[in-house]
Write a protein that holds these residues in place. Structure first.
Motif, PDB file in Angstrom:
ATOM      1  N   PRO A 175     -94.511  14.549 -20.836  1.00 26.38           N
ATOM      2  CA  PRO A 175     -94.985  13.188 -20.514  1.00 26.38           C
ATOM      3  C   PRO A 175     -95.473  12.423 -21.740  1.00 26.38           C
ATOM      4  CG  PRO A 175     -95.816  14.774 -18.910  1.00 26.38           C
ATOM      5  CD  PRO A 175     -95.175  15.572 -20.002  1.00 26.38           C
ATOM      6  N   THR A 176     -96.138  13.120 -22.684  1.00 26.71           N
ATOM      7  CA  THR A 176     -96.619  12.448 -23.899  1.00 26.71           C
ATOM      8  C   THR A 176     -95.432  12.018 -24.758  1.00 26.71           C
ATOM      9  OG1 THR A 176     -98.482  13.962 -23.809  1.00 26.71           O
ATOM     10  CG2 THR A 176     -98.256  12.656 -25.806  1.00 26.71           C
ATOM     11  N   ILE A 177     -94.441  12.880 -24.873  1.00 28.67           N
ATOM     12  CA  ILE A 177     -93.239  12.542 -25.647  1.00 28.67           C
ATOM     13  C   ILE A 177     -92.551  11.322 -25.020  1.00 28.67           C
ATOM     14  CG2 ILE A 177     -90.885  13.360 -26.194  1.00 28.67           C
ATOM     15  CD1 ILE A 177     -92.159  16.141 -26.693  1.00 28.67           C
ATOM     16  N   GLU A 178     -92.489  11.300 -23.692  1.00 33.33           N
ATOM     17  CA  GLU A 178     -91.859  10.164 -23.000  1.00 33.33           C
ATOM     18  C   GLU A 178     -92.600   8.861 -23.308  1.00 33.33           C
ATOM     19  OE1 GLU A 178     -91.510  10.654 -18.758  1.00 33.33           O
ATOM     20  OE2 GLU A 178     -90.414   8.767 -18.534  1.00 33.33           O
ATOM     21  N   LYS A 179     -93.935   8.940 -23.304  1.00 32.77           N
ATOM     22  CA  LYS A 179     -94.750   7.750 -23.566  1.00 32.77           C
ATOM     23  C   LYS A 179     -94.557   7.280 -25.012  1.00 32.77           C
ATOM     24  CE  LYS A 179     -98.480   8.198 -21.016  1.00 32.77           C
ATOM     25  NZ  LYS A 179     -99.793   8.815 -20.770  1.00 32.77           N
ATOM     26  N   LEU A 180     -94.613   8.216 -25.953  1.00 31.08           N
ATOM     27  CA  LEU A 180     -94.444   7.854 -27.370  1.00 31.08           C
ATOM     28  C   LEU A 180     -93.050   7.274 -27.614  1.00 31.08           C
ATOM     29  CD1 LEU A 180     -96.166  10.960 -29.014  1.00 31.08           C
ATOM     30  CD2 LEU A 180     -96.872   8.571 -29.328  1.00 31.08           C
ATOM     31  N   ALA A 181     -92.047   7.827 -26.932  1.00 27.05           N
ATOM     32  CA  ALA A 181     -90.661   7.392 -27.150  1.00 27.05           C
ATOM     33  C   ALA A 181     -90.468   5.914 -26.808  1.00 27.05           C
ATOM     34  CB  ALA A 181     -89.711   8.259 -26.315  1.00 27.05           C
ATOM     35  N   LEU A 182     -91.301   5.416 -25.886  1.00 32.25           N
ATOM     36  CA  LEU A 182     -91.186   3.995 -25.501  1.00 32.25           C
ATOM     37  C   LEU A 182     -91.468   3.075 -26.693  1.00 32.25           C
ATOM     38  CD1 LEU A 182     -92.992   4.063 -22.031  1.00 32.25           C
ATOM     39  CD2 LEU A 182     -90.535   3.805 -22.447  1.00 32.25           C
ATOM     40  N   GLY A 183     -92.255   3.566 -27.663  1.00 29.35           N
ATOM     41  CA  GLY A 183     -92.583   2.766 -28.846  1.00 29.35           C
ATOM     42  C   GLY A 183     -91.610   2.982 -30.000  1.00 29.35           C
ATOM     43  N   GLY A 184     -90.633   3.862 -29.822  1.00 21.18           N
ATOM     44  CA  GLY A 184     -89.687   4.161 -30.910  1.00 21.18           C
ATOM     45  C   GLY A 184     -88.576   3.124 -30.986  1.00 21.18           C
ATOM     46  N   ARG A 185     -88.121   2.833 -32.209  1.00 19.67           N
ATOM     47  CA  ARG A 185     -87.043   1.860 -32.401  1.00 19.67           C
ATOM     48  C   ARG A 185     -85.893   2.432 -33.224  1.00 19.67           C
ATOM     49  NH1 ARG A 185     -88.900   0.274 -28.809  1.00 19.67           N
ATOM     50  NH2 ARG A 185     -90.119  -1.571 -28.320  1.00 19.67           N
ATOM     51  N   LYS A 186     -86.236   3.362 -34.127  1.00 21.31           N
ATOM     52  CA  LYS A 186     -85.241   3.853 -35.083  1.00 21.31           C
ATOM     53  C   LYS A 186     -84.616   5.155 -34.576  1.00 21.31           C
ATOM     54  CE  LYS A 186     -86.881   4.879 -39.194  1.00 21.31           C
ATOM     55  NZ  LYS A 186     -87.242   5.061 -40.585  1.00 21.31           N
ATOM     56  N   LEU A 187     -83.283   5.194 -34.478  1.00 23.73           N
ATOM     57  CA  LEU A 187     -82.610   6.428 -34.051  1.00 23.73           C
ATOM     58  C   LEU A 187     -82.384   7.310 -35.272  1.00 23.73           C
ATOM     59  CD1 LEU A 187     -81.411   7.938 -31.610  1.00 23.73           C
ATOM     60  CD2 LEU A 187     -79.210   6.883 -32.151  1.00 23.73           C
ATOM     61  N   LEU A 188     -83.204   8.346 -35.388  1.00 24.19           N
ATOM     62  CA  LEU A 188     -83.113   9.254 -36.538  1.00 24.19           C
ATOM     63  C   LEU A 188     -81.933  10.203 -36.355  1.00 24.19           C
ATOM     64  CD1 LEU A 188     -86.920  10.105 -36.579  1.00 24.19           C
ATOM     65  CD2 LEU A 188     -85.742   8.549 -38.165  1.00 24.19           C
ATOM     66  N   ASP A 189     -81.425  10.679 -37.468  1.00 25.25           N
ATOM     67  CA  ASP A 189     -80.269  11.564 -37.429  1.00 25.25           C
ATOM     68  C   ASP A 189     -80.688  12.969 -36.971  1.00 25.25           C
ATOM     69  OD1 ASP A 189     -77.636  12.208 -37.763  1.00 25.25           O
ATOM     70  OD2 ASP A 189     -77.904  12.875 -39.842  1.00 25.25           O
ATOM     71  N   LEU A 190     -80.163  13.405 -35.828  1.00 20.22           N
ATOM     72  CA  LEU A 190     -80.433  14.749 -35.300  1.00 20.22           C
ATOM     73  C   LEU A 190     -79.107  15.391 -34.922  1.00 20.22           C
ATOM     74  CD1 LEU A 190     -83.415  13.912 -32.885  1.00 20.22           C
ATOM     75  CD2 LEU A 190     -83.587  15.081 -35.085  1.00 20.22           C
ATOM     76  N   GLU A 216     -91.743  10.168 -40.965  1.00 20.61           N
ATOM     77  CA  GLU A 216     -91.256   9.306 -39.865  1.00 20.61           C
ATOM     78  C   GLU A 216     -92.320   9.273 -38.752  1.00 20.61           C
ATOM     79  OE1 GLU A 216     -88.705   7.464 -40.059  1.00 20.61           O
ATOM     80  OE2 GLU A 216     -87.408   8.387 -41.576  1.00 20.61           O
ATOM     81  N   SER A 217     -92.364   8.181 -38.013  1.00 23.34           N
ATOM     82  CA  SER A 217     -93.418   8.032 -36.997  1.00 23.34           C
ATOM     83  C   SER A 217     -93.152   8.936 -35.788  1.00 23.34           C
ATOM     84  CB  SER A 217     -93.486   6.575 -36.528  1.00 23.34           C
ATOM     85  OG  SER A 217     -92.388   6.277 -35.699  1.00 23.34           O
ATOM     86  N   LEU A 218     -94.245   9.302 -35.096  1.00 29.11           N
ATOM     87  CA  LEU A 218     -94.112  10.110 -33.879  1.00 29.11           C
ATOM     88  C   LEU A 218     -93.250   9.376 -32.848  1.00 29.11           C
ATOM     89  CD1 LEU A 218     -97.713  11.525 -33.223  1.00 29.11           C
ATOM     90  CD2 LEU A 218     -95.710  12.761 -34.057  1.00 29.11           C
ATOM     91  N   GLU A 219     -93.422   8.051 -32.796  1.00 32.14           N
ATOM     92  CA  GLU A 219     -92.666   7.264 -31.815  1.00 32.14           C
ATOM     93  C   GLU A 219     -91.157   7.378 -32.067  1.00 32.14           C
ATOM     94  OE1 GLU A 219     -95.358   6.245 -33.373  1.00 32.14           O
ATOM     95  OE2 GLU A 219     -96.770   5.606 -31.807  1.00 32.14           O
TER      96      GLU A 219
END
Ligand code: FE2
Length: 326
Positions: A175-190, A216-219
């Motif tokens: 759930p925390t990862i889901e919440k943080l992901a909402l603030g993410g903008r940059k698609l990092l290479d994985l 890189e940010s947590l988001e």
């Protein structure tokens, strides 16, 4: 008929009671929460042995039934953690023998599918089962439940939990990862790790932690992990649906609470003219009601087991089960 089922493959001990129409009369659960680190199998088993009897009492009270009213008793025979499985099996055997009722050991993964079919409009779906310990795409084909794709290393939920611990955002971190992901903008290479129809997640976690070390940010990390892993799950699910020509997808497992995963699978389903079905949250996670229902369905189909046939199996494969009820 009334059935009681006991779940205990991993961190959750659950006792559910259902009737013959798949009405859930009770669904009590208690989750083991490690003080630090991941699940310690022996400590989780100790937890289950502490809570299983109170849960049985609580479930019968919630259902308003007497133990003597129970017709069938079932438990999760596997797959799962050995000490946890043995603890729950012992409780189920003791209960069945003392009450003189039939006992059935059921496959945990199949139970996610059976309860979903019983409690949603799905009839013959492809199940995307995404949880801590398991990640599989399952469907009924050629007389058995077949695994069309699965993780080659760890379950996706397990990976998210480990990532959460390493990032310092707590355990059971989905759930925390889901919440943080909402603030993410940059698609990092994985690494997009789909191998044939199978998946791998551990390399993604390592790559995500490398991004973290580089600042890189947590988001952005959480956003990128979700986008990559959920796209992988959606792709394998879609290919299974196309291969066996099914137009229903069912979700099961704790990770399917994630709204981004649901949205991706739903978009895929809509684009192919298919429908997505999701059971209520308490029936998606590991729970006793799904074990009770599967036991009832098996019993109704004539499946019977001697106590000696209820040995637990940590690696109990979905396609080992002879399906007499479909
Ligand atoms: Fe599960």
């Amino acid at each position: 008929m009334i059935a009681l089922g006991i779940e205990g493959t991993a961190h959750t001990c659950g006792v559910g009671i259902v009737d013959g129409d798949a009405n859930v009369l009770a669904n009590e659960l208690d989750m083991y929460r490690p003080e630090k680190g991941g699940i310690h199998p022996r400590e989780a088993a100790n937890h289950h042995s502490d809570v299983v009897v109170p849960l049985i009492v609580k479930a019968t009270q919630a259902a308003g039934v007497d133990l003597a009213d129970i017709d069938v008793i079932s438990f999760s025979r596997g797959p799962g953690l050995g000490p946890c499985l043995r603890t729950v099996a012992t409780a189920a055997r003791a209960l069945a023998i003392s009450l003189g009722k039939p006992l059935l050991g059921v496959n945990h993964c199949i139970s996610h599918l059976e309860i979903g079919v019983a409690r949603t409009d799905a009839v013959d779906p492809v199940l995307l089962y995404a949880s801590g310990g398991n990640t599989q795409v399952i469907s009924f084909n050629g007389g058995r439940y077949r695994i069309f794709g699965e993780t080659l290393d760890i379950g996706i939920g397990n990976m998210l939990d480990k990532l959460g611990r390493e990032l310092g955002i707590g355990y059971y971190a989905g759930p925390t990862i889901e919440k943080l992901a909402l603030g993410g903008r940059k698609l990092l290479d994985l690494p997009y790790s789909v191998k044939g129809m199978d998946l791998a997640f551990s390399g993604i976690m390592t790559a995500a932690l490398t991004h973290h070390a580089r600042g890189e940010s947590l988001e952005d990390i959480c956003f990128s992990v979700q986008e990559t892993c959920f796209a992988m799950l959606t792709e394998v699910t879609e290919r299974a649906m196309a291969h066996i020509e099914k137009d229903e997808v069912l979700l099961g497992g704790g990770v399917v609470q994630n709204k981004r995963l649901r949205a991706m699978v739903n978009t895929m389903a809509e684009e192919r003219g298919a429908r997505m079905h999701v059971p209520e949250p308490k029936l998606c996670v590991d729970n006793g009601a799904m074990i009770a229902w599967t036991g009832l369905v098996m019993h109704h189909a004539g499946v019977r087991m001697e106590v000696s046939e209820t040995k637990v199996d940590q690696r109990f494969r979905t396609d080992e089960v002879e399906v007499l009820w479909r």
